[in-house]
Scaffold this motif. Structure first.
Motif, PDB file in Angstrom:
ATOM      1  N   LYS A 184       0.837  -1.194   0.000  1.00 51.44           N
ATOM      2  CA  LYS A 184       0.000   0.000   0.000  1.00 51.44           C
ATOM      3  C   LYS A 184       0.874   1.246   0.000  1.00 51.44           C
ATOM      4  CE  LYS A 184      -3.767  -2.276   2.516  1.00 51.44           C
ATOM      5  NZ  LYS A 184      -4.609  -2.266   3.734  1.00 51.44           N
ATOM      6  N   PRO A 185       0.622   2.193  -0.926  1.00 50.46           N
ATOM      7  CA  PRO A 185       1.424   3.422  -0.959  1.00 50.46           C
ATOM      8  C   PRO A 185       1.330   4.190   0.350  1.00 50.46           C
ATOM      9  CG  PRO A 185       0.076   3.213  -2.936  1.00 50.46           C
ATOM     10  CD  PRO A 185      -0.408   2.165  -1.977  1.00 50.46           C
ATOM     11  N   VAL A 186       2.471   4.632   0.837  1.00 50.38           N
ATOM     12  CA  VAL A 186       2.522   5.420   2.068  1.00 50.38           C
ATOM     13  C   VAL A 186       2.810   6.881   1.745  1.00 50.38           C
ATOM     14  CG1 VAL A 186       3.634   5.703   4.317  1.00 50.38           C
ATOM     15  CG2 VAL A 186       3.317   3.403   3.371  1.00 50.38           C
ATOM     16  N   GLN A 187       3.887   7.138   0.999  1.00 54.72           N
ATOM     17  CA  GLN A 187       4.232   8.506   0.606  1.00 54.72           C
ATOM     18  C   GLN A 187       4.944   8.490  -0.733  1.00 54.72           C
ATOM     19  OE1 GLN A 187       5.780   9.798   4.832  1.00 54.72           O
ATOM     20  NE2 GLN A 187       5.501  11.649   3.618  1.00 54.72           N
ATOM     21  N   THR A 188       4.894   9.636  -1.417  1.00 54.26           N
ATOM     22  CA  THR A 188       5.566   9.803  -2.704  1.00 54.26           C
ATOM     23  C   THR A 188       6.331  11.121  -2.697  1.00 54.26           C
ATOM     24  OG1 THR A 188       3.867   8.544  -3.882  1.00 54.26           O
ATOM     25  CG2 THR A 188       5.214  10.017  -5.195  1.00 54.26           C
ATOM     26  N   TRP A 189       7.539  11.096  -3.250  1.00 54.56           N
ATOM     27  CA  TRP A 189       8.366  12.297  -3.307  1.00 54.56           C
ATOM     28  C   TRP A 189       8.877  12.540  -4.726  1.00 54.56           C
ATOM     29  CZ3 TRP A 189       8.977   8.577   0.552  1.00 54.56           C
ATOM     30  CH2 TRP A 189       8.697   8.990   1.856  1.00 54.56           C
ATOM     31  N   VAL A 287      13.500   0.516 -10.323  1.00 56.06           N
ATOM     32  CA  VAL A 287      13.474   1.718 -11.153  1.00 56.06           C
ATOM     33  C   VAL A 287      12.830   1.363 -12.487  1.00 56.06           C
ATOM     34  CG1 VAL A 287      14.843   3.514 -12.261  1.00 56.06           C
ATOM     35  CG2 VAL A 287      15.564   2.596 -10.044  1.00 56.06           C
ATOM     36  N   VAL A 288      11.766   2.075 -12.835  1.00 57.32           N
ATOM     37  CA  VAL A 288      11.073   1.890 -14.110  1.00 57.32           C
ATOM     38  C   VAL A 288      11.014   3.234 -14.822  1.00 57.32           C
ATOM     39  CG1 VAL A 288       9.676  -0.020 -13.202  1.00 57.32           C
ATOM     40  CG2 VAL A 288       8.774   2.310 -13.102  1.00 57.32           C
ATOM     41  N   ASP A 289      10.721   3.216 -16.116  1.00 59.11           N
ATOM     42  CA  ASP A 289      10.514   4.492 -16.802  1.00 59.11           C
ATOM     43  C   ASP A 289       9.207   5.128 -16.345  1.00 59.11           C
ATOM     44  OD1 ASP A 289      12.750   5.136 -18.321  1.00 59.11           O
ATOM     45  OD2 ASP A 289      12.216   3.704 -19.880  1.00 59.11           O
ATOM     46  N   LYS A 290       8.142   4.326 -16.333  1.00 59.54           N
ATOM     47  CA  LYS A 290       6.847   4.819 -15.888  1.00 59.54           C
ATOM     48  C   LYS A 290       5.939   3.635 -15.582  1.00 59.54           C
ATOM     49  CE  LYS A 290       3.202   8.141 -17.101  1.00 59.54           C
ATOM     50  NZ  LYS A 290       2.677   9.039 -18.161  1.00 59.54           N
ATOM     51  N   LEU A 291       5.171   3.743 -14.507  1.00 59.10           N
ATOM     52  CA  LEU A 291       4.222   2.692 -14.164  1.00 59.10           C
ATOM     53  C   LEU A 291       3.040   2.725 -15.134  1.00 59.10           C
ATOM     54  CD1 LEU A 291       4.180   3.026 -10.271  1.00 59.10           C
ATOM     55  CD2 LEU A 291       5.216   1.183 -11.607  1.00 59.10           C
ATOM     56  N   PRO A 292       2.420   1.568 -15.394  1.00 56.91           N
ATOM     57  CA  PRO A 292       1.262   1.537 -16.300  1.00 56.91           C
ATOM     58  C   PRO A 292       0.109   2.427 -15.839  1.00 56.91           C
ATOM     59  CG  PRO A 292       2.067  -0.668 -15.854  1.00 56.91           C
ATOM     60  CD  PRO A 292       2.803   0.239 -14.919  1.00 56.91           C
ATOM     61  N   ALA A 293      -0.069   2.506 -14.504  1.00 55.60           N
ATOM     62  CA  ALA A 293      -1.116   3.364 -13.936  1.00 55.60           C
ATOM     63  C   ALA A 293      -0.453   4.450 -13.108  1.00 55.60           C
ATOM     64  CB  ALA A 293      -2.072   2.542 -13.078  1.00 55.60           C
ATOM     65  N   PRO A 294      -1.074   5.606 -12.985  1.00 53.07           N
ATOM     66  CA  PRO A 294      -0.497   6.693 -12.185  1.00 53.07           C
ATOM     67  C   PRO A 294      -0.259   6.258 -10.745  1.00 53.07           C
ATOM     68  CG  PRO A 294      -2.353   7.487 -13.481  1.00 53.07           C
ATOM     69  CD  PRO A 294      -2.356   6.008 -13.599  1.00 53.07           C
ATOM     70  N   THR A 295       0.840   6.757 -10.142  1.00 53.22           N
ATOM     71  CA  THR A 295       1.096   6.476  -8.752  1.00 53.22           C
ATOM     72  C   THR A 295      -0.012   7.074  -7.889  1.00 53.22           C
ATOM     73  OG1 THR A 295       3.453   6.615  -9.216  1.00 53.22           O
ATOM     74  CG2 THR A 295       2.793   6.674  -6.903  1.00 53.22           C
ATOM     75  N   PRO A 296      -0.621   6.264  -7.008  1.00 53.39           N
ATOM     76  CA  PRO A 296      -1.702   6.808  -6.166  1.00 53.39           C
ATOM     77  C   PRO A 296      -1.193   7.902  -5.237  1.00 53.39           C
ATOM     78  CG  PRO A 296      -1.640   4.403  -6.109  1.00 53.39           C
ATOM     79  CD  PRO A 296      -0.369   4.844  -6.766  1.00 53.39           C
ATOM     80  N   GLY A 297      -2.052   8.861  -5.018  1.00 54.49           N
ATOM     81  CA  GLY A 297      -1.756   9.880  -4.032  1.00 54.49           C
ATOM     82  C   GLY A 297      -0.931  11.035  -4.560  1.00 54.49           C
ATOM     83  N   PRO A 298      -0.989  12.181  -3.899  1.00 50.35           N
ATOM     84  CA  PRO A 298      -0.254  13.365  -4.328  1.00 50.35           C
ATOM     85  C   PRO A 298       1.206  13.291  -3.895  1.00 50.35           C
ATOM     86  CG  PRO A 298      -1.478  13.835  -2.328  1.00 50.35           C
ATOM     87  CD  PRO A 298      -1.855  12.435  -2.740  1.00 50.35           C
ATOM     88  N   LEU A 299       2.043  14.108  -4.509  1.00 51.89           N
ATOM     89  CA  LEU A 299       3.421  14.208  -4.103  1.00 51.89           C
ATOM     90  C   LEU A 299       3.499  14.835  -2.729  1.00 51.89           C
ATOM     91  CD1 LEU A 299       5.045  15.519  -7.392  1.00 51.89           C
ATOM     92  CD2 LEU A 299       5.583  13.352  -6.275  1.00 51.89           C
ATOM     93  N   THR A 300       4.433  14.345  -1.901  1.00 49.94           N
ATOM     94  CA  THR A 300       4.648  14.932  -0.593  1.00 49.94           C
ATOM     95  C   THR A 300       5.405  16.239  -0.773  1.00 49.94           C
ATOM     96  OG1 THR A 300       4.714  12.740   0.407  1.00 49.94           O
ATOM     97  CG2 THR A 300       5.665  14.548   1.681  1.00 49.94           C
ATOM     98  N   ALA A 301       4.959  17.261  -0.071  1.00 54.68           N
ATOM     99  CA  ALA A 301       5.536  18.593  -0.273  1.00 54.68           C
ATOM    100  C   ALA A 301       6.981  18.653   0.201  1.00 54.68           C
ATOM    101  CB  ALA A 301       4.701  19.638   0.468  1.00 54.68           C
ATOM    102  N   GLY A 302       7.268  18.012   1.353  1.00 47.66           N
ATOM    103  CA  GLY A 302       8.611  18.135   1.896  1.00 47.66           C
ATOM    104  C   GLY A 302       9.342  16.848   1.995  1.00 47.66           C
TER     105      GLY A 302
END
Length: 302
Positions: A184-189, A287-302
């Motif tokens: 499960k996605p926790v955070q994205t940067w 490391v991939v070029d791009k996932l088939p589906a968008p990464t869930p959730g917004p980018l973390t600001a910090g």
């Protein structure tokens, strides 16, 4: 923390010598944030035929050829040749177990195949945990340190497994790193990645260890050394030859979303410090070029 050997990591413009440390050894999983789940109610059904009650077939074990004592030990330098390619290098399926040698073990090119090297309980002075990608006849295929998209087969004995709950996924085209726990996605940067000449290598690798550099260029924050190395060692500056790919922060965020490194992965200071609190050695990073589906959730600001 356990202080280990001296390692080189790909930096921004200069070669650096690292002292790798391990925040959590094979028996320390670090902070856990599991979501409680209900226990399913067991059900009992009658078998359709007597064959349904037959015991499962046990795959016969394949014996290992004793490895010669003069084989090299895999270390921070380039891994010995002769090992097979990762059977699914771009897979984003989480690798759930790591292998930690409890004694020096042979590393083979196939189950029952030719021994090519040894894996030791430590690499550069820190406990070694390598993700398991496949099992067969008691053998385990693991991601080989100091090589890209390569596996080694380890026979039964002299190793134990380590549960791996986390995964890191880097998308090169969108400059995103996503941390997942229990799938499960926790955070994205947002990230900074390698240049066209020194790209961040594609495929599966893993967190080898961490290092305290005590350097302002890394915002006085530890870095992760990965199992991966530059795809083209001759493309990096001569002072960085023999270095590994790293995951770290930088003294500013001006280059986020750009390709300016020698292959390393940069994220924000707060993001790096969060991962340092949570990620253990052996955790897979793909490391991939791009996932088939968008990464869930917004980018973390910090």
């Amino acid at each position: 923390m356990l202080t280990g050997g001296l390692l080189a990591l790909l930096g921004g413009a200069v070669a650096l010598t690292l002292v790798i440390t391990s925040a959590a050894g094979p028996d320390q999983a670090g902070p856990l944030m599991a979501t409680p789940t209900s226990t399913p109610t067991p059900t009992v059904t009658s078998p359709a035929n007597p064959a349904d009650t037959a015991p499962a077939t046990v795959e016969p074990s394949i014996p290992a050829i004793p490895p010669p004592a003069n084989l090299p030990v895999v270390n921070y330098d380039a891994a010995p040749g002769g090992f097979p390619a990762d059977p699914d290098p771009m897979s984003t399926v989480r690798l759930r177990e790591g292998l930690h040698p409890t004694a020096k073990v042979g590393a083979y090119d196939a189950p029952g195949g030719r021994p090519r090297a040894f894996l030791a309980p430590t690499l550069a002075g820190v406990p070694l945990t390598v993700p398991i990608v496949e099992r067969k006849s008691g053998w385990a295929a693991v991601l080989l340190p100091s090589a890209n998209r390569t596996v080694a087969w380890v026979p039964p004995g002299n190793w134990k497994t380590v549960p791996l709950r986390d995964q890191l996924v880097v998308e090169r085209k969108t400059f995103r790193l996503t941390w997942l726990r229990d799938d499960k996605p926790v955070q994205t940067w947002r990230t900074t990645l390698g240049t066209r000449a020194t790209p961040t290598p594609l495929g599966r690798t893993f967190v080898l260890g961490r290092s305290d550099l005590g350097d302002n260029v890394y915002a006085d924050t530890d870095v992760f050394a990965l199992g991966a190395v530059p795809d083209d060692p001759d493309a990096v500056p001569s002072g960085l030859r023999g270095a590994h790919i790293g995951l770290h922060t930088w003294y500013n965020d001006d280059t986020l979303g750009k390709n300016v490194t020698d292959g390393c992965i940069r994220i924000t200071k707060s993001g790096q410090r969060k991962l340092l609190e949570e990620i253990i050695p052996g955790t897979s990073l793909v490391v991939v070029d791009k996932l088939p589906a968008p990464t869930p959730g917004p980018l973390t600001a910090g």
